[in-house]
Design a protein around this motif. Structure first.
Motif, PDB file in Angstrom:
ATOM      1  N   ILE A 264       0.821  -1.210   0.000  1.00 44.83           N
ATOM      2  CA  ILE A 264       0.000   0.000   0.000  1.00 44.83           C
ATOM      3  C   ILE A 264       0.857   1.263   0.000  1.00 44.83           C
ATOM      4  N   LEU A 265       1.832   1.332   0.895  1.00 42.27           N
ATOM      5  CA  LEU A 265       2.613   2.580   0.971  1.00 42.27           C
ATOM      6  C   LEU A 265       3.431   2.827  -0.291  1.00 42.27           C
ATOM      7  N   ASP A 266       3.778   1.755  -1.019  1.00 47.20           N
ATOM      8  CA  ASP A 266       4.509   1.943  -2.281  1.00 47.20           C
ATOM      9  C   ASP A 266       3.695   2.754  -3.280  1.00 47.20           C
ATOM     10  N   LEU A 267       2.390   2.680  -3.134  1.00 48.11           N
ATOM     11  CA  LEU A 267       1.516   3.401  -4.076  1.00 48.11           C
ATOM     12  C   LEU A 267       1.303   4.846  -3.644  1.00 48.11           C
ATOM     13  N   ALA A 268       1.585   5.141  -2.388  1.00 50.23           N
ATOM     14  CA  ALA A 268       1.232   6.462  -1.850  1.00 50.23           C
ATOM     15  C   ALA A 268       2.208   7.540  -2.325  1.00 50.23           C
ATOM     16  N   ASP A 269       1.644   8.685  -2.724  1.00 42.45           N
ATOM     17  CA  ASP A 269       2.504   9.828  -3.051  1.00 42.45           C
ATOM     18  C   ASP A 269       3.059  10.417  -1.763  1.00 42.45           C
ATOM     19  N   THR A 270       2.198  10.479  -0.757  1.00 42.56           N
ATOM     20  CA  THR A 270       2.627  11.000   0.544  1.00 42.56           C
ATOM     21  C   THR A 270       1.990  10.152   1.642  1.00 42.56           C
ATOM     22  N   THR A 271       2.773   9.855   2.670  1.00 41.79           N
ATOM     23  CA  THR A 271       2.202   9.204   3.849  1.00 41.79           C
ATOM     24  C   THR A 271       2.406  10.133   5.038  1.00 41.79           C
ATOM     25  N   PHE A 272       1.309  10.549   5.630  1.00 40.72           N
ATOM     26  CA  PHE A 272       1.401  11.365   6.832  1.00 40.72           C
ATOM     27  C   PHE A 272       1.389  10.427   8.035  1.00 40.72           C
ATOM     28  N   VAL A 273       2.443  10.530   8.817  1.00 43.03           N
ATOM     29  CA  VAL A 273       2.523   9.715  10.032  1.00 43.03           C
ATOM     30  C   VAL A 273       2.095  10.598  11.194  1.00 43.03           C
ATOM     31  N   ILE A 274       1.034  10.179  11.863  1.00 43.81           N
ATOM     32  CA  ILE A 274       0.489  10.997  12.939  1.00 43.81           C
ATOM     33  C   ILE A 274       1.021  10.464  14.268  1.00 43.81           C
ATOM     34  N   LEU A 275       1.667  11.324  15.011  1.00 42.98           N
ATOM     35  CA  LEU A 275       2.182  10.863  16.304  1.00 42.98           C
ATOM     36  C   LEU A 275       1.936  11.909  17.379  1.00 42.98           C
ATOM     37  N   ASN A 276       1.948  11.467  18.615  1.00 41.17           N
ATOM     38  CA  ASN A 276       1.834  12.414  19.719  1.00 41.17           C
ATOM     39  C   ASN A 276       3.156  12.430  20.491  1.00 41.17           C
ATOM     40  N   LEU A 277       3.217  13.290  21.484  1.00 43.76           N
ATOM     41  CA  LEU A 277       4.485  13.455  22.210  1.00 43.76           C
ATOM     42  C   LEU A 277       4.646  12.373  23.277  1.00 43.76           C
ATOM     43  N   ARG A 294      14.480  -1.042   5.255  1.00 43.24           N
ATOM     44  CA  ARG A 294      14.954  -2.381   4.864  1.00 43.24           C
ATOM     45  C   ARG A 294      14.236  -2.889   3.621  1.00 43.24           C
ATOM     46  N   GLU A 295      12.971  -2.474   3.446  1.00 39.92           N
ATOM     47  CA  GLU A 295      12.181  -2.945   2.309  1.00 39.92           C
ATOM     48  C   GLU A 295      12.367  -2.083   1.059  1.00 39.92           C
ATOM     49  N   GLY A 296      13.204  -1.048   1.159  1.00 32.18           N
ATOM     50  CA  GLY A 296      13.476  -0.224  -0.021  1.00 32.18           C
ATOM     51  C   GLY A 296      12.496   0.916  -0.217  1.00 32.18           C
ATOM     52  N   TYR A 297      11.652   1.186   0.769  1.00 34.00           N
ATOM     53  CA  TYR A 297      10.679   2.274   0.659  1.00 34.00           C
ATOM     54  C   TYR A 297      11.398   3.617   0.742  1.00 34.00           C
ATOM     55  N   ASN A 298      10.899   4.602  -0.011  1.00 34.79           N
ATOM     56  CA  ASN A 298      11.519   5.927  -0.022  1.00 34.79           C
ATOM     57  C   ASN A 298      10.945   6.777   1.111  1.00 34.79           C
ATOM     58  N   LEU A 299      11.713   6.959   2.177  1.00 35.77           N
ATOM     59  CA  LEU A 299      11.200   7.674   3.359  1.00 35.77           C
ATOM     60  C   LEU A 299      10.933   9.154   3.087  1.00 35.77           C
ATOM     61  N   ASP A 300      11.433   9.676   1.965  1.00 37.48           N
ATOM     62  CA  ASP A 300      11.130  11.084   1.631  1.00 37.48           C
ATOM     63  C   ASP A 300       9.632  11.294   1.420  1.00 37.48           C
ATOM     64  N   ARG A 301       8.927  10.214   1.117  1.00 35.94           N
ATOM     65  CA  ARG A 301       7.484  10.349   0.883  1.00 35.94           C
ATOM     66  C   ARG A 301       6.696  10.371   2.190  1.00 35.94           C
ATOM     67  N   MET A 302       7.409  10.288   3.291  1.00 33.68           N
ATOM     68  CA  MET A 302       6.754  10.217   4.600  1.00 33.68           C
ATOM     69  C   MET A 302       6.899  11.556   5.332  1.00 33.68           C
ATOM     70  N   LYS A 303       5.809  12.071   5.879  1.00 36.06           N
ATOM     71  CA  LYS A 303       5.883  13.350   6.606  1.00 36.06           C
ATOM     72  C   LYS A 303       5.284  13.161   7.998  1.00 36.06           C
ATOM     73  N   LEU A 304       5.976  13.718   8.982  1.00 33.75           N
ATOM     74  CA  LEU A 304       5.522  13.546  10.364  1.00 33.75           C
ATOM     75  C   LEU A 304       4.576  14.668  10.773  1.00 33.75           C
ATOM     76  N   ILE A 305       3.433  14.293  11.314  1.00 29.63           N
ATOM     77  CA  ILE A 305       2.473  15.273  11.827  1.00 29.63           C
ATOM     78  C   ILE A 305       2.318  15.030  13.328  1.00 29.63           C
ATOM     79  N   LEU A 306       2.597  16.063  14.073  1.00 23.19           N
ATOM     80  CA  LEU A 306       2.446  15.958  15.523  1.00 23.19           C
ATOM     81  C   LEU A 306       1.001  16.302  15.865  1.00 23.19           C
TER      82      LEU A 306
END
Ligand SMILES: Nc1ncnc2c1ncn2[C@@H]1O[C@H](COP(=O)(O)OP(=O)(O)OP(=O)(O)O)[C@@H](O)[C@H]1O
Ligand SMILES: [Mg+2]
Length: 395
Positions: A264-277, A294-306
Protein backbone atom coordinates in the motif's frame (compact mmCIF):
# COMPACT_ATOMS: atom_id res chain seq x y z
CA UNK A 1 9.05 14.65 -13.79
CA UNK A 2 7.93 11.03 -13.47
CA UNK A 3 4.61 12.24 -12.10
CA UNK A 4 1.97 9.60 -12.59
CA UNK A 5 4.20 6.82 -13.96
CA UNK A 6 2.90 3.47 -12.76
CA UNK A 7 5.36 0.61 -12.99
CA UNK A 8 5.15 -3.17 -12.83
CA UNK A 9 8.46 -4.78 -11.87
CA UNK A 10 9.34 -8.33 -12.94
CA UNK A 11 12.29 -9.68 -10.97
CA UNK A 12 13.14 -13.30 -10.29
CA UNK A 13 16.20 -12.62 -8.12
CA UNK A 14 14.96 -12.14 -4.58
CA UNK A 15 18.29 -10.72 -3.30
CA UNK A 16 18.07 -7.87 -5.79
CA UNK A 17 14.42 -7.01 -5.10
CA UNK A 18 14.97 -4.36 -2.42
CA UNK A 19 17.74 -2.51 -4.29
CA UNK A 20 15.64 -2.48 -7.46
CA UNK A 21 12.47 -1.21 -5.81
CA UNK A 22 14.34 1.43 -3.79
CA UNK A 23 15.92 2.80 -6.99
CA UNK A 24 12.55 3.26 -8.67
CA UNK A 25 10.70 4.42 -5.54
CA UNK A 26 13.33 7.13 -5.07
CA UNK A 27 11.92 8.80 -8.18
CA UNK A 28 9.29 11.36 -7.33
CA UNK A 29 5.83 10.51 -8.58
CA UNK A 30 6.68 6.96 -9.64
CA UNK A 31 4.58 4.17 -8.19
CA UNK A 32 5.27 0.47 -8.27
CA UNK A 33 1.80 -0.97 -8.71
CA UNK A 34 2.90 -4.61 -8.74
CA UNK A 35 6.06 -6.67 -8.27
CA UNK A 36 6.13 -10.11 -9.87
CA UNK A 37 8.53 -12.97 -9.31
CA UNK A 38 6.52 -15.16 -11.65
CA UNK A 39 6.39 -13.95 -15.29
CA UNK A 40 3.26 -16.01 -16.02
CA UNK A 41 1.30 -13.70 -13.73
CA UNK A 42 1.88 -10.67 -15.94
CA UNK A 43 -1.43 -10.80 -17.84
CA UNK A 44 -3.42 -11.01 -14.61
CA UNK A 45 -1.38 -8.22 -13.04
CA UNK A 46 -1.78 -5.76 -15.91
CA UNK A 47 -5.57 -6.25 -15.83
CA UNK A 48 -5.73 -5.51 -12.12
CA UNK A 49 -3.02 -2.86 -11.98
CA UNK A 50 -3.02 -0.60 -15.04
CA UNK A 51 0.55 0.57 -15.70
CA UNK A 52 2.62 2.72 -18.03
CA UNK A 53 5.96 1.01 -17.56
CA UNK A 54 7.23 -2.56 -17.16
CA UNK A 55 10.69 -3.08 -15.71
CA UNK A 56 12.23 -6.51 -16.32
CA UNK A 57 15.38 -7.59 -14.52
CA UNK A 58 16.97 -9.85 -17.13
CA UNK A 59 19.87 -11.40 -15.29
CA UNK A 60 18.69 -14.69 -13.98
CA UNK A 61 17.48 -15.80 -17.41
CA UNK A 62 18.08 -13.14 -20.12
CA UNK A 63 16.97 -15.25 -23.10
CA UNK A 64 13.50 -16.10 -21.85
CA UNK A 65 12.98 -12.73 -20.13
CA UNK A 66 13.79 -10.87 -23.37
CA UNK A 67 11.27 -13.13 -25.10
CA UNK A 68 8.74 -12.23 -22.41
CA UNK A 69 9.45 -8.55 -23.04
CA UNK A 70 8.86 -9.02 -26.78
CA UNK A 71 5.50 -10.70 -26.07
CA UNK A 72 4.48 -7.90 -23.71
CA UNK A 73 5.31 -5.21 -26.30
CA UNK A 74 3.36 -7.04 -28.96
CA UNK A 75 0.30 -7.48 -26.78
CA UNK A 76 0.44 -4.09 -25.03
CA UNK A 77 2.14 -1.66 -27.43
CA UNK A 78 1.38 1.36 -25.23
CA UNK A 79 3.54 0.03 -22.41
CA UNK A 80 7.13 1.21 -22.11
CA UNK A 81 9.60 -1.54 -21.34
CA UNK A 82 12.89 -1.18 -19.43
CA UNK A 83 15.54 -3.86 -19.09
CA UNK A 84 17.85 -4.02 -16.08
CA UNK A 85 21.01 -6.11 -16.15
CA UNK A 86 24.52 -6.34 -14.71
CA UNK A 87 25.81 -7.37 -18.10
CA UNK A 88 26.95 -4.79 -20.65
CA UNK A 89 27.39 -7.43 -23.34
CA UNK A 90 26.63 -5.55 -26.60
CA UNK A 91 24.88 -8.60 -28.08
CA UNK A 92 22.51 -8.74 -25.12
CA UNK A 93 21.78 -5.01 -25.27
CA UNK A 94 21.14 -5.19 -29.02
CA UNK A 95 18.89 -8.20 -28.65
CA UNK A 96 16.86 -6.44 -25.92
CA UNK A 97 16.48 -3.22 -27.91
CA UNK A 98 15.45 -5.18 -31.05
CA UNK A 99 12.86 -7.02 -28.98
CA UNK A 100 11.16 -3.76 -28.04
CA UNK A 101 12.81 -2.68 -24.80
CA UNK A 102 12.99 1.12 -24.77
CA UNK A 103 15.81 1.45 -22.26
CA UNK A 104 18.61 -0.75 -20.99
CA UNK A 105 19.75 0.11 -17.46
CA UNK A 106 23.02 -1.28 -16.19
CA UNK A 107 23.31 -2.50 -12.60
CA UNK A 108 24.01 -0.70 -10.31
CA UNK A 109 21.48 1.70 -11.79
CA UNK A 110 22.72 5.28 -11.83
CA UNK A 111 20.18 7.86 -10.66
CA UNK A 112 21.00 10.13 -13.58
CA UNK A 113 20.47 7.36 -16.17
CA UNK A 114 17.20 6.35 -14.60
CA UNK A 115 15.98 9.95 -14.48
CA UNK A 116 16.84 10.46 -18.16
CA UNK A 117 15.19 7.21 -19.19
CA UNK A 118 12.00 8.09 -17.31
CA UNK A 119 12.04 11.56 -18.77
CA UNK A 120 12.10 10.10 -22.27
CA UNK A 121 9.09 7.88 -21.64
CA UNK A 122 7.20 10.70 -19.91
CA UNK A 123 7.49 12.68 -23.13
CA UNK A 124 6.48 9.72 -25.28
CA UNK A 125 3.50 8.60 -23.23
CA UNK A 126 0.37 9.84 -24.88
CA UNK A 127 -2.10 7.38 -23.43
CA UNK A 128 -1.05 8.10 -19.87
CA UNK A 129 -4.13 8.44 -17.73
CA UNK A 130 -4.29 11.33 -15.33
CA UNK A 131 -3.77 9.76 -11.94
CA UNK A 132 -4.83 11.27 -8.66
CA UNK A 133 -2.60 11.64 -5.64
CA UNK A 134 -2.77 8.92 -3.05
CA UNK A 135 -2.32 10.12 0.51
CA UNK A 136 -2.04 7.63 3.36
CA UNK A 137 -2.23 8.37 7.06
CA UNK A 138 -0.59 6.16 9.61
CA UNK A 139 -1.23 6.52 13.34
CA UNK A 140 1.88 5.87 15.44
CA UNK A 141 -0.19 4.63 18.38
CA UNK A 142 -3.89 4.05 18.93
CA UNK A 143 -6.02 7.12 19.50
CA UNK A 144 -3.47 9.72 18.41
CA UNK A 145 -5.84 11.48 16.01
CA UNK A 146 -5.07 9.79 12.67
CA UNK A 147 -8.71 9.32 11.62
CA UNK A 148 -9.62 12.86 12.63
CA UNK A 149 -6.76 14.15 10.48
CA UNK A 150 -7.52 11.90 7.48
CA UNK A 151 -11.22 12.77 7.34
CA UNK A 152 -10.72 16.49 7.75
CA UNK A 153 -7.84 16.65 5.28
CA UNK A 154 -9.98 14.78 2.74
CA UNK A 155 -12.86 17.27 3.23
CA UNK A 156 -10.50 20.18 2.60
CA UNK A 157 -9.00 18.54 -0.48
CA UNK A 158 -12.50 17.94 -1.86
CA UNK A 159 -12.99 21.74 -1.79
CA UNK A 160 -9.97 22.47 -3.98
CA UNK A 161 -9.82 19.45 -6.29
CA UNK A 162 -11.23 19.52 -9.80
CA UNK A 163 -12.19 15.85 -9.79
CA UNK A 164 -13.02 15.92 -6.08
CA UNK A 165 -11.63 13.62 -3.41
CA UNK A 166 -12.45 10.34 -1.74
CA UNK A 167 -11.61 9.07 1.73
CA UNK A 168 -11.11 5.33 2.18
CA UNK A 169 -11.49 3.67 5.57
CA UNK A 170 -8.70 1.10 5.85
CA UNK A 171 -9.35 0.48 9.54
CA UNK A 172 -11.14 -2.66 8.40
CA UNK A 173 -12.58 -3.75 11.75
CA UNK A 174 -13.19 -0.64 13.84
CA UNK A 175 -12.97 2.27 11.38
CA UNK A 176 -15.33 5.17 11.95
CA UNK A 177 -14.75 7.41 8.95
CA UNK A 178 -18.44 7.21 7.96
CA UNK A 179 -19.53 7.99 11.55
CA UNK A 180 -17.36 11.11 11.62
CA UNK A 181 -19.32 12.31 8.60
CA UNK A 182 -22.72 11.15 9.88
CA UNK A 183 -23.15 8.71 7.00
CA UNK A 184 -24.69 5.24 7.02
CA UNK A 185 -23.11 3.14 4.29
CA UNK A 186 -25.07 0.49 2.40
CA UNK A 187 -21.97 -0.76 0.61
CA UNK A 188 -18.33 -0.92 1.54
CA UNK A 189 -14.84 -1.84 0.47
CA UNK A 190 -15.76 -5.50 1.04
CA UNK A 191 -18.32 -5.43 -1.78
CA UNK A 192 -15.59 -4.46 -4.23
CA UNK A 193 -13.29 -7.24 -3.14
CA UNK A 194 -15.64 -9.96 -4.35
CA UNK A 195 -15.27 -9.11 -8.00
CA UNK A 196 -11.71 -7.89 -8.23
CA UNK A 197 -10.92 -9.33 -11.65
CA UNK A 198 -13.31 -6.97 -13.35
CA UNK A 199 -13.27 -3.95 -11.07
CA UNK A 200 -14.03 -0.74 -12.90
CA UNK A 201 -14.96 2.85 -12.02
CA UNK A 202 -18.72 2.28 -12.44
CA UNK A 203 -18.65 -0.50 -9.85
CA UNK A 204 -16.55 1.59 -7.50
CA UNK A 205 -18.96 4.48 -7.94
CA UNK A 206 -21.82 2.31 -6.63
CA UNK A 207 -19.90 1.49 -3.46
CA UNK A 208 -19.22 5.14 -2.60
CA UNK A 209 -21.33 7.48 -0.50
CA UNK A 210 -21.30 11.18 -1.18
CA UNK A 211 -21.01 13.68 1.66
CA UNK A 212 -22.54 17.15 1.45
CA UNK A 213 -19.06 18.72 1.21
CA UNK A 214 -18.57 16.90 -2.10
CA UNK A 215 -16.23 14.32 -0.56
CA UNK A 216 -16.85 10.67 -1.49
CA UNK A 217 -16.46 7.95 1.11
CA UNK A 218 -15.53 4.29 0.76
CA UNK A 219 -16.49 2.76 4.08
CA UNK A 220 -14.93 -0.13 5.98
CA UNK A 221 -16.65 -3.54 5.76
CA UNK A 222 -19.95 -3.70 7.59
CA UNK A 223 -19.38 -7.20 9.06
CA UNK A 224 -16.25 -8.39 10.86
CA UNK A 225 -16.13 -11.59 8.79
CA UNK A 226 -15.82 -9.56 5.58
CA UNK A 227 -12.84 -7.65 6.93
CA UNK A 228 -10.88 -10.86 7.46
CA UNK A 229 -11.14 -11.74 3.76
CA UNK A 230 -9.58 -8.55 2.43
CA UNK A 231 -5.95 -8.72 1.28
CA UNK A 232 -3.34 -6.02 0.67
CA UNK A 233 -3.59 -6.84 -3.07
CA UNK A 234 -7.38 -6.23 -2.93
CA UNK A 235 -6.81 -2.84 -1.35
CA UNK A 236 -4.06 -1.90 -3.83
CA UNK A 237 -6.36 -2.68 -6.77
CA UNK A 238 -9.16 -0.55 -5.35
CA UNK A 239 -6.83 2.36 -4.61
CA UNK A 240 -5.44 2.24 -8.14
CA UNK A 241 -8.93 2.45 -9.59
CA UNK A 242 -9.86 5.32 -7.27
CA UNK A 243 -6.75 7.20 -8.41
CA UNK A 244 -8.11 7.15 -11.97
CA UNK A 245 -11.40 8.70 -10.75
CA UNK A 246 -10.39 11.34 -8.19
CA UNK A 247 -7.71 14.00 -7.81
CA UNK A 248 -7.11 12.93 -4.23
CA UNK A 249 -7.52 9.56 -2.58
CA UNK A 250 -7.01 9.88 1.17
CA UNK A 251 -6.72 6.66 3.18
CA UNK A 252 -7.31 6.40 6.88
CA UNK A 253 -4.61 3.74 7.14
CA UNK A 254 -3.00 1.38 6.38
CA UNK A 255 -2.61 -0.09 9.86
CA UNK A 256 0.91 -0.25 11.26
CA UNK A 257 1.00 -3.97 10.45
CA UNK A 258 -0.02 -3.52 6.82
CA UNK A 259 2.26 -0.52 6.42
CA UNK A 260 5.43 -2.53 6.79
CA UNK A 261 4.42 -5.05 4.13
CA UNK A 262 5.23 -3.89 0.61
CA UNK A 263 2.03 -2.95 -1.16
CA UNK A 264 0.00 0.00 0.00
CA UNK A 265 2.61 2.58 0.97
CA UNK A 266 4.51 1.94 -2.28
CA UNK A 267 1.52 3.40 -4.08
CA UNK A 268 1.23 6.46 -1.85
CA UNK A 269 2.50 9.83 -3.05
CA UNK A 270 2.63 11.00 0.54
CA UNK A 271 2.20 9.20 3.85
CA UNK A 272 1.40 11.36 6.83
CA UNK A 273 2.52 9.71 10.03
CA UNK A 274 0.49 11.00 12.94
CA UNK A 275 2.18 10.86 16.30
CA UNK A 276 1.83 12.41 19.72
CA UNK A 277 4.48 13.45 22.21
CA UNK A 278 4.90 10.05 23.81
CA UNK A 279 7.72 7.53 23.90
CA UNK A 280 5.63 4.61 22.53
CA UNK A 281 4.61 6.73 19.50
CA UNK A 282 8.22 7.64 18.75
CA UNK A 283 9.40 4.04 19.26
CA UNK A 284 6.72 2.67 16.94
CA UNK A 285 7.56 5.13 14.21
CA UNK A 286 11.24 4.46 14.56
CA UNK A 287 10.59 0.73 14.09
CA UNK A 288 8.24 1.31 11.16
CA UNK A 289 10.81 3.56 9.46
CA UNK A 290 13.60 1.04 9.97
CA UNK A 291 11.50 -1.74 8.51
CA UNK A 292 10.43 0.37 5.54
CA UNK A 293 14.05 1.31 4.87
CA UNK A 294 14.95 -2.38 4.86
CA UNK A 295 12.18 -2.95 2.31
CA UNK A 296 13.48 -0.22 -0.02
CA UNK A 297 10.68 2.27 0.66
CA UNK A 298 11.52 5.93 -0.02
CA UNK A 299 11.20 7.67 3.36
CA UNK A 300 11.13 11.08 1.63
CA UNK A 301 7.48 10.35 0.88
CA UNK A 302 6.75 10.22 4.60
CA UNK A 303 5.88 13.35 6.61
CA UNK A 304 5.52 13.55 10.36
CA UNK A 305 2.47 15.27 11.83
CA UNK A 306 2.45 15.96 15.52
CA UNK A 307 -1.10 15.62 16.82
CA UNK A 308 -2.76 16.80 20.00
CA UNK A 309 0.12 19.19 20.55
CA UNK A 310 -0.06 21.31 23.67
CA UNK A 311 2.89 23.19 25.09
CA UNK A 312 2.01 22.46 28.71
CA UNK A 313 2.24 19.00 30.35
CA UNK A 314 4.84 17.76 27.91
CA UNK A 315 7.82 15.78 29.09
CA UNK A 316 9.03 15.20 25.54
CA UNK A 317 9.84 18.12 23.26
CA UNK A 318 9.55 18.48 19.50
CA UNK A 319 13.36 18.65 19.39
CA UNK A 320 13.60 15.32 21.26
CA UNK A 321 11.41 13.67 18.65
CA UNK A 322 13.19 15.25 15.71
CA UNK A 323 16.55 14.18 17.06
CA UNK A 324 15.47 10.63 17.83
CA UNK A 325 13.83 10.09 14.46
CA UNK A 326 16.34 12.23 12.59
CA UNK A 327 13.47 13.91 10.78
CA UNK A 328 11.68 17.24 10.99
CA UNK A 329 8.10 17.53 12.17
CA UNK A 330 6.17 18.68 9.09
CA UNK A 331 3.20 20.18 10.93
CA UNK A 332 1.67 20.30 14.39
CA UNK A 333 -2.04 19.99 15.16
CA UNK A 334 -3.09 21.53 18.46
CA UNK A 335 -4.93 19.74 21.24
CA UNK A 336 -8.52 21.02 20.89
CA UNK A 337 -10.54 18.45 22.78
CA UNK A 338 -13.87 20.28 22.86
CA UNK A 339 -13.80 21.19 19.17
CA UNK A 340 -12.79 17.69 18.10
CA UNK A 341 -15.21 15.83 20.35
CA UNK A 342 -18.11 18.04 19.27
CA UNK A 343 -17.19 17.43 15.62
CA UNK A 344 -16.95 13.67 16.19
CA UNK A 345 -20.16 13.34 18.19
CA UNK A 346 -22.23 15.48 15.83
CA UNK A 347 -20.76 13.83 12.73
CA UNK A 348 -19.62 17.16 11.30
CA UNK A 349 -16.22 17.76 9.75
CA UNK A 350 -14.33 20.82 10.99
CA UNK A 351 -14.94 22.47 7.62
CA UNK A 352 -18.61 22.94 8.48
CA UNK A 353 -18.68 22.28 12.25
CA UNK A 354 -15.79 24.48 13.39
CA UNK A 355 -14.57 26.39 10.34
CA UNK A 356 -12.75 29.04 12.38
CA UNK A 357 -10.95 26.65 14.71
CA UNK A 358 -7.17 26.72 14.68
CA UNK A 359 -6.91 23.00 13.94
CA UNK A 360 -9.18 23.37 10.90
CA UNK A 361 -7.10 26.26 9.58
CA UNK A 362 -3.93 24.20 9.82
CA UNK A 363 -5.48 21.21 8.05
CA UNK A 364 -6.91 23.53 5.39
CA UNK A 365 -3.49 25.07 4.80
CA UNK A 366 -1.95 21.64 4.50
CA UNK A 367 -4.56 20.76 1.89
CA UNK A 368 -3.80 23.96 -0.04
CA UNK A 369 -0.13 23.16 0.21
CA UNK A 370 -0.69 19.67 -1.21
CA UNK A 371 -2.88 21.01 -3.98
CA UNK A 372 -0.95 24.03 -5.15
CA UNK A 373 2.81 24.05 -5.62
CA UNK A 374 2.72 27.87 -5.65
CA UNK A 375 1.21 27.77 -2.18
CA UNK A 376 4.24 25.71 -1.30
CA UNK A 377 6.63 28.56 -2.05
CA UNK A 378 4.33 31.01 -0.27
CA UNK A 379 4.40 28.62 2.67
CA UNK A 380 8.18 28.42 2.60
CA UNK A 381 8.49 32.19 2.53
CA UNK A 382 6.07 32.43 5.38
CA UNK A 383 8.07 29.88 7.33
CA UNK A 384 11.30 31.75 6.60
CA UNK A 385 9.70 34.95 7.89
CA UNK A 386 8.35 33.18 10.95
CA UNK A 387 4.81 34.16 9.90
CA UNK A 388 1.48 32.88 11.13
CA UNK A 389 1.61 29.78 8.97
CA UNK A 390 5.05 29.01 10.28
CA UNK A 391 3.84 29.23 13.83
CA UNK A 392 0.85 27.05 13.01
CA UNK A 393 3.11 24.46 11.40
CA UNK A 394 5.26 24.43 14.48
CA UNK A 395 8.37 25.83 12.70
N1 LIG B 1 -6.40 17.46 17.92
C1 LIG B 1 -7.06 16.83 18.91
N2 LIG B 1 -7.29 17.46 20.08
C2 LIG B 1 -7.92 16.85 21.08
N3 LIG B 1 -8.39 15.60 21.02
C3 LIG B 1 -8.21 14.91 19.89
C4 LIG B 1 -7.54 15.48 18.76
N4 LIG B 1 -7.51 14.56 17.78
C5 LIG B 1 -8.12 13.47 18.27
N5 LIG B 1 -8.55 13.67 19.54
C6 LIG B 1 -9.23 12.73 20.44
O1 LIG B 1 -8.67 11.45 20.24
C7 LIG B 1 -9.68 10.51 19.97
C8 LIG B 1 -9.18 9.56 18.92
O2 LIG B 1 -9.08 10.25 17.68
P1 LIG B 1 -8.99 9.46 16.32
O3 LIG B 1 -10.08 8.47 16.23
O4 LIG B 1 -8.85 10.47 15.25
O5 LIG B 1 -7.58 8.72 16.55
P2 LIG B 1 -6.97 7.48 15.77
O6 LIG B 1 -5.51 7.66 15.81
O7 LIG B 1 -7.61 7.34 14.46
O8 LIG B 1 -7.41 6.28 16.73
P3 LIG B 1 -7.46 4.71 16.40
O9 LIG B 1 -6.16 4.19 16.86
O10 LIG B 1 -8.61 4.22 17.23
O11 LIG B 1 -7.69 4.55 14.94
C9 LIG B 1 -10.89 11.31 19.56
O12 LIG B 1 -12.06 10.68 19.99
C10 LIG B 1 -10.71 12.63 20.24
O13 LIG B 1 -11.34 12.59 21.49
MG1 LIG C 1 -8.42 5.69 13.53
Amino acid sequence: MARGIRAIVINLEEEYAIELRSKFLAVEGLKIVAELDEPALFDTAIKQFPADLVVIHLDPDPESLIRLGAQIVEKYPDLALFAVSASDNPQLILQAMRSGFREFLLRPIEDQHLAEALNRISKLATSQMETGKLICTLGAVGGCGATTFAVNLACELAQVAKRSAVVVDLDLYFGHVATLLDLTPQFSLADLCQTLDSIDPSMVEKALIKHETGLSVLARPIHFAQAGQITVANIATILNTLCTMFDYVVCDGPSRVEAVKPGILDLADTTFVILNLTVPAVRNIDRVMQELTREGYNLDRMKLILSRFATEHNTLSVEDIEQTLNRKIFASLPEELKTINTAINTGQPLLTGAPKSKIRQIIKNLALNIHDPQADSALKNNIARGGLLARMLGK
